[in-house]
Scaffold this active site. Structure first.
Site, PDB file in Angstrom:
ATOM      1  N   HIS A 194       1.159   2.551 -10.608  1.00  9.21           N
ATOM      2  CA  HIS A 194       0.211   3.055  -9.590  1.00  9.21           C
ATOM      3  C   HIS A 194       0.930   3.942  -8.557  1.00  9.21           C
ATOM      4  CE1 HIS A 194      -3.043   3.101  -6.746  1.00  9.21           C
ATOM      5  NE2 HIS A 194      -3.735   2.187  -7.378  1.00  9.21           N
ATOM      6  N   GLU A 211      -1.484   8.005 -11.797  1.00 11.18           N
ATOM      7  CA  GLU A 211      -1.107   6.674 -12.283  1.00 11.18           C
ATOM      8  C   GLU A 211      -1.152   6.612 -13.808  1.00 11.18           C
ATOM      9  OE1 GLU A 211      -4.014   4.075 -10.393  1.00 11.18           O
ATOM     10  OE2 GLU A 211      -4.182   5.465  -8.732  1.00 11.18           O
ATOM     11  N   ARG A 234       0.865  -1.189   0.000  1.00 11.03           N
ATOM     12  CA  ARG A 234       0.000   0.000   0.000  1.00 11.03           C
ATOM     13  C   ARG A 234       0.900   1.237   0.000  1.00 11.03           C
ATOM     14  NH1 ARG A 234      -4.440   0.467  -1.772  1.00 11.03           N
ATOM     15  NH2 ARG A 234      -5.251  -1.302  -0.582  1.00 11.03           N
ATOM     16  N   ARG A 266       2.136  -7.121  -9.127  1.00 16.24           N
ATOM     17  CA  ARG A 266       2.454  -6.470  -7.858  1.00 16.24           C
ATOM     18  C   ARG A 266       2.565  -7.452  -6.695  1.00 16.24           C
ATOM     19  NH1 ARG A 266      -2.941  -3.283  -5.593  1.00 16.24           N
ATOM     20  NH2 ARG A 266      -4.428  -4.987  -5.792  1.00 16.24           N
TER      21      ARG A 266
HETATM   22  O1  LIG Z   1      -6.778  -1.312  -3.110  1.00 16.34           O
HETATM   23  P1  LIG Z   1      -6.057  -1.529  -4.421  1.00 16.34           P
HETATM   24  O2  LIG Z   1      -6.358  -2.864  -5.037  1.00 16.34           O
HETATM   25  O3  LIG Z   1      -4.587  -1.310  -4.256  1.00 16.34           O
HETATM   26  O4  LIG Z   1      -6.580  -0.437  -5.424  1.00 16.34           O
HETATM   27  C1  LIG Z   1      -6.450   0.906  -5.143  1.00 16.34           C
HETATM   28  C2  LIG Z   1      -7.093   1.764  -6.231  1.00 16.34           C
HETATM   29  O5  LIG Z   1      -6.393   1.556  -7.428  1.00 16.34           O
HETATM   30  C3  LIG Z   1      -6.789   2.397  -8.530  1.00 16.34           C
HETATM   31  O6  LIG Z   1      -6.436   3.711  -8.289  1.00 16.34           O
HETATM   32  C4  LIG Z   1      -8.264   2.263  -8.817  1.00 16.34           C
HETATM   33  O7  LIG Z   1      -8.726   3.244  -9.745  1.00 16.34           O
HETATM   34  C5  LIG Z   1      -9.067   2.363  -7.569  1.00 16.34           C
HETATM   35  O8  LIG Z   1     -10.416   2.022  -7.872  1.00 16.34           O
HETATM   36  C6  LIG Z   1      -8.546   1.434  -6.486  1.00 16.34           C
HETATM   37  O9  LIG Z   1      -9.309   1.573  -5.325  1.00 16.34           O
END
Ligand SMILES: O=P(O)(O)OC[C@H]1O[C@H](O)[C@H](O)[C@@H](O)[C@@H]1O
Length: 319
Positions: free
Chosen positions: A189, A293, A78, A107
């Protein structure tokens, strides 16, 4: 024969050479770190080839990493720069990727460190010109069998992380090593660190159409600089490749340029969503981050056997 020792030594009269500035480097089998002689650094976890830290020469961290991020390979990190491949989010109606977990497996896979190269060997290079590139690889051959089952294609990925004094470039090359075509999406990301999200403005997306994921996936057009005042989750498709500029309190802090990546996702979970994520800490950490991103996610890259796709981002700091 003239004894060497009796001859005047050319070396003795030459002033001692100044030591060449060097990139410091460490690899402990779980993460790779590189530090330029001027202090800039980058740290990459082999798990996910996730960049977990990028610091400027004064030691200031430029990426946001959750205090509760798991770095032990049990969950996608995260924060930092997780890699999204071969699917963005989940796409249940796309047969090839329907079984994959959110954002695919890149990832959550352990990558191989392929090596480093730096500009320090160039004759006469000054400390200020040094850069270092770290290369990582992942292929179907070293993928976890469970992930292979969910996406049964032969592929190769090379991810390169290039650290310069004032910028970080990350680039991904995907190759189809199979004898049949496959579809894929890729996204970098990136969690950028900010001091106060309410003082942030994002420009460079004017007139871009976007899908608003927090408003029923409606398609809208960006009319003014973007400010973040609540949960934000948007997939932009800018017409050109203008840089996305992040400003804070009126000062430009990051410029994000894209190479061959047609989308930019902007994400901030805001208070409620952040509180609902066990690995998001502190709870008010959403005030200190914005994800910008670059990716190719609004359609599919279809790679024929032997084809490759390459996409990159460069994040430049303003001094
Ligand atoms: O919680 P994750 O799987 O890491 O995703 C985190 C985020 O990633 C991207 O930015 C998507 O647009 C979001 O919809 C999502 O919530």
């Amino acid at each position: 024969m003239v004894e060497r020792a009796n001859r005047p030594s050319a070396l003795a009269s030459t002033p001692a050479l100044a030591p060449q500035p060097q990139v410091t480097f460490s690899d402990d089998n779980s993460r790779v770190t590189a530090v330029l002689p001027t202090g800039e650094s980058v740290e990459v976890l082999l798990y996910g080839a996730t960049v977990i830290s990028w610091k400027s020469g004064d030691g200031a961290e430029k990426l946001w990493l959750s205090e509760a991020a798991r770095l032990d390979g049990t969950k996608a990190v995260r924060g930092g720069i997780p890699l999204v491949f071969p699917v963005f989010g989940t796409v249940p109606n796309h047969a090839q990727t329907a079984k994959l977990p959110q954002h695919g497996f890149a990832r959550t896979s352990r990558w191989e460190f392929l090596g480093k190269s730096s500009s320090e060997s160039a004759p006469g290079s000054a400390a200020a010109d040094l850069s270092v590139k770290l290369d990582f690889g992942l292929s179907s051959a070293n993928l976890d069998p469970s992930a292979r089952e969910l996406w049964p294609f032969e592929f190769g990925l090379i991810y390169s992380v290039l650290l310069n004094r004032d910028s970080l470039t990350t680039s991904l090359v995907v190759t189809n090593d199979d004898d049949k075509p496959f579809d894929c999406q890729v996204l970098l990301h990136t969690y950028l660190r900010v001091k106060d999200i309410t003082a942030v403005e994002i420009t460079g997306l004017a007139d871009a159409s976007y899908v608003d994921k927090v408003d029923g996936a409606k398609t809208k057009t960006q009319s003014s600089p973007l400010t973040i005042t609540g949960e934000t989750d948007r997939v932009y498709s800018p017409a050109g490749d203008a840089a996305v500029i992040v400003t804070e309190s009126g000062a430009e802090i990051f410029s994000v340029t894209r190479d061959n990546l047609g989308n930019v996702v902007v994400w901030n979970p805001w208070a409620d969503k952040a509180a609902g994520m066990a690995d998001f800490a502190p709870n008010d950490g959403f005030k200190n981050m914005v994800c910008v991103e670059p990716g190719s996610v609004s359609g599919w890259q279809t790679l024929e056997p032997g084809d490759a796709f390459e996409g990159a981002q460069t994040i430049t700091l303003y001094s």
